[in-house]
Design an enzyme around this catalytic site. Sequence first.
Site, PDB file in Angstrom:
ATOM      1  N   LYS A 126       0.842  -1.207   0.000  1.00  0.00           N
ATOM      2  CA  LYS A 126       0.000   0.000   0.000  1.00  0.00           C
ATOM      3  C   LYS A 126       0.876   1.256   0.000  1.00  0.00           C
ATOM      4  O   LYS A 126       0.704   2.152  -0.825  1.00  0.00           O
ATOM      5  CB  LYS A 126      -0.908   0.003   1.230  1.00  0.00           C
ATOM      6  CG  LYS A 126      -1.670  -1.295   1.516  1.00  0.00           C
ATOM      7  CD  LYS A 126      -2.666  -1.632   0.467  1.00  0.00           C
ATOM      8  CE  LYS A 126      -3.624  -2.738   0.936  1.00  0.00           C
ATOM      9  NZ  LYS A 126      -2.996  -4.019   1.275  1.00  0.00           N
ATOM     10  N   LYS A 161      -8.427   1.306   4.286  1.00  0.00           N
ATOM     11  CA  LYS A 161      -7.984  -0.085   4.359  1.00  0.00           C
ATOM     12  C   LYS A 161      -6.723  -0.196   5.196  1.00  0.00           C
ATOM     13  O   LYS A 161      -5.945   0.766   5.314  1.00  0.00           O
ATOM     14  CB  LYS A 161      -7.746  -0.647   2.961  1.00  0.00           C
ATOM     15  CG  LYS A 161      -6.876   0.191   2.039  1.00  0.00           C
ATOM     16  CD  LYS A 161      -6.931  -0.366   0.623  1.00  0.00           C
ATOM     17  CE  LYS A 161      -6.277   0.543  -0.377  1.00  0.00           C
ATOM     18  NZ  LYS A 161      -6.366   0.038  -1.759  1.00  0.00           N
ATOM     19  N   ARG A 211      -5.751  -5.947 -12.363  1.00  0.00           N
ATOM     20  CA  ARG A 211      -4.438  -6.432 -11.941  1.00  0.00           C
ATOM     21  C   ARG A 211      -3.556  -6.515 -13.187  1.00  0.00           C
ATOM     22  O   ARG A 211      -3.801  -7.316 -14.084  1.00  0.00           O
ATOM     23  CB  ARG A 211      -4.565  -7.792 -11.264  1.00  0.00           C
ATOM     24  CG  ARG A 211      -3.257  -8.575 -11.078  1.00  0.00           C
ATOM     25  CD  ARG A 211      -2.254  -7.892 -10.185  1.00  0.00           C
ATOM     26  NE  ARG A 211      -2.739  -7.568  -8.879  1.00  0.00           N
ATOM     27  CZ  ARG A 211      -2.797  -8.433  -7.849  1.00  0.00           C
ATOM     28  NH1 ARG A 211      -2.407  -9.680  -8.008  1.00  0.00           N
ATOM     29  NH2 ARG A 211      -3.238  -8.027  -6.673  1.00  0.00           N
ATOM     30  N   ARG A 226     -11.036  -7.337 -12.245  1.00  0.00           N
ATOM     31  CA  ARG A 226     -11.795  -8.082 -11.245  1.00  0.00           C
ATOM     32  C   ARG A 226     -13.071  -7.301 -10.947  1.00  0.00           C
ATOM     33  O   ARG A 226     -13.040  -6.249 -10.310  1.00  0.00           O
ATOM     34  CB  ARG A 226     -10.927  -8.305 -10.012  1.00  0.00           C
ATOM     35  CG  ARG A 226      -9.705  -9.175 -10.314  1.00  0.00           C
ATOM     36  CD  ARG A 226      -8.604  -9.063  -9.304  1.00  0.00           C
ATOM     37  NE  ARG A 226      -8.027  -7.734  -9.272  1.00  0.00           N
ATOM     38  CZ  ARG A 226      -7.100  -7.347  -8.406  1.00  0.00           C
ATOM     39  NH1 ARG A 226      -6.635  -8.206  -7.522  1.00  0.00           N
ATOM     40  NH2 ARG A 226      -6.625  -6.124  -8.441  1.00  0.00           N
ATOM     41  N   ARG A 234     -15.711  -4.019  -3.412  1.00  0.00           N
ATOM     42  CA  ARG A 234     -14.412  -4.630  -3.671  1.00  0.00           C
ATOM     43  C   ARG A 234     -14.466  -5.557  -4.877  1.00  0.00           C
ATOM     44  O   ARG A 234     -15.408  -6.333  -5.037  1.00  0.00           O
ATOM     45  CB  ARG A 234     -13.958  -5.431  -2.444  1.00  0.00           C
ATOM     46  CG  ARG A 234     -13.898  -4.620  -1.171  1.00  0.00           C
ATOM     47  CD  ARG A 234     -13.772  -5.506   0.049  1.00  0.00           C
ATOM     48  NE  ARG A 234     -14.933  -6.382   0.203  1.00  0.00           N
ATOM     49  CZ  ARG A 234     -15.010  -7.365   1.085  1.00  0.00           C
ATOM     50  NH1 ARG A 234     -13.983  -7.609   1.883  1.00  0.00           N
ATOM     51  NH2 ARG A 234     -16.099  -8.118   1.169  1.00  0.00           N
ATOM     52  N   ASP A 274      -2.188  -2.778  -9.202  1.00  0.00           N
ATOM     53  CA  ASP A 274      -3.650  -2.703  -9.205  1.00  0.00           C
ATOM     54  C   ASP A 274      -4.083  -1.308  -9.633  1.00  0.00           C
ATOM     55  O   ASP A 274      -3.653  -0.305  -9.055  1.00  0.00           O
ATOM     56  CB  ASP A 274      -4.198  -3.028  -7.819  1.00  0.00           C
ATOM     57  CG  ASP A 274      -3.995  -4.493  -7.455  1.00  0.00           C
ATOM     58  OD1 ASP A 274      -3.642  -5.278  -8.358  1.00  0.00           O
ATOM     59  OD2 ASP A 274      -4.201  -4.847  -6.284  1.00  0.00           O
ATOM     60  N   GLU A 282      -2.598  -0.076  -5.511  1.00  0.00           N
ATOM     61  CA  GLU A 282      -1.637  -0.899  -4.778  1.00  0.00           C
ATOM     62  C   GLU A 282      -0.565  -1.398  -5.741  1.00  0.00           C
ATOM     63  O   GLU A 282      -0.793  -1.476  -6.950  1.00  0.00           O
ATOM     64  CB  GLU A 282      -2.312  -2.120  -4.125  1.00  0.00           C
ATOM     65  CG  GLU A 282      -3.329  -1.784  -3.057  1.00  0.00           C
ATOM     66  CD  GLU A 282      -3.907  -3.028  -2.391  1.00  0.00           C
ATOM     67  OE1 GLU A 282      -3.278  -4.108  -2.482  1.00  0.00           O
ATOM     68  OE2 GLU A 282      -4.979  -2.921  -1.772  1.00  0.00           O
ATOM     69  N   ASN A 284       1.649  -4.793  -5.737  1.00  0.00           N
ATOM     70  CA  ASN A 284       1.801  -6.068  -5.049  1.00  0.00           C
ATOM     71  C   ASN A 284       3.108  -6.747  -5.429  1.00  0.00           C
ATOM     72  O   ASN A 284       3.368  -6.988  -6.614  1.00  0.00           O
ATOM     73  CB  ASN A 284       0.623  -6.978  -5.398  1.00  0.00           C
ATOM     74  CG  ASN A 284      -0.682  -6.472  -4.812  1.00  0.00           C
ATOM     75  OD1 ASN A 284      -1.052  -6.831  -3.706  1.00  0.00           O
ATOM     76  ND2 ASN A 284      -1.372  -5.618  -5.553  1.00  0.00           N
TER      77      ASN A 284
END
Length: 316
Positions: A126, A161, A211, A226, A234, A274, A282, A284
Amino acid sequence: MTKRIGILMDPIERIKVKKDTSLAMMLAAQKRGWQLDYFEREDLSMRDGQPTATISTVKVFDDEDHWFEMAEASEQSLTDLDCILMRLDPPFNMNYVFATYYLQKAADSGVLVLNNPTALRDINEKMYTAWFPQCCPPTLITCRNEQLRQFHKEHGDIIVKPLDGMGGASIFRLRENDPNVSVVLETMTDFGKTQIMAQRYIPEITEGDKRILVVDGKPVSHALARMPAAGETRGNLAAGGTGVAVPLTDRDREIVAQIGPELQKREVLFAGIDVIGDWVTEINVTSPTCARELDEQCGLDIGSMFMDAIEKRLGE
């Protein structure tokens, strides 16, 4: 001489065969004739500065009824491996950090560890977005509830979050005049003691939380959008989202052109960025997923792309 590829991951017997990116990587390595050496976090040991693990050679299969066969385990030095793939899932806690120290010792002895243990410790998925503010929506990271309330008042509709979660866990949307603002912020910050992230809500979430997989600094041709389930904010697959492959946009490629080279410098050879709408939410690096879905929908072989990158690094 056969290459030995170690893979540190969560229990292989619990994976979802059709969705597991680690399995895709193992299948690609095995296809090249490389030996797969499997171990879990609890298998790691260190004696007199020498990192070892209880290692089992494993064979893998793309079969939901029979996806692995494992040989008898034995204690071996991590420095005997050519490469180690770090594929432990978050949470990123002290047990995760301790695992990276074992891998750091192996890396210091010349083993190629991916992603690089130092990078894994330094890049919070994050907070690392703060290094690329031009790519992100308005974002606040703090534990101070008054700052979070002011951010909420300024933007009206925000997402909050935790900094150390995964899979969409504990993500809240706070709308204007939401009566739960105070209790959500107090709970998430533990009354001002725990840092959290707040971002302006991005309405394009209805078109998917994309993603983008990045292999050795370069993006895969398609992202996995997604799509949130009905009534959900979400898009995470773990939260009921549905993954749909979409071609990268010009904006997506612009984002990767800025972030990808920095990941490459840090020896993060497999990452997931993301993106919602035009904005990064984000980055990852621990154990990015979605390769299997993209392979199936687009006829790709992302595991082989990653093995190409590994082979290049080993050659260097």
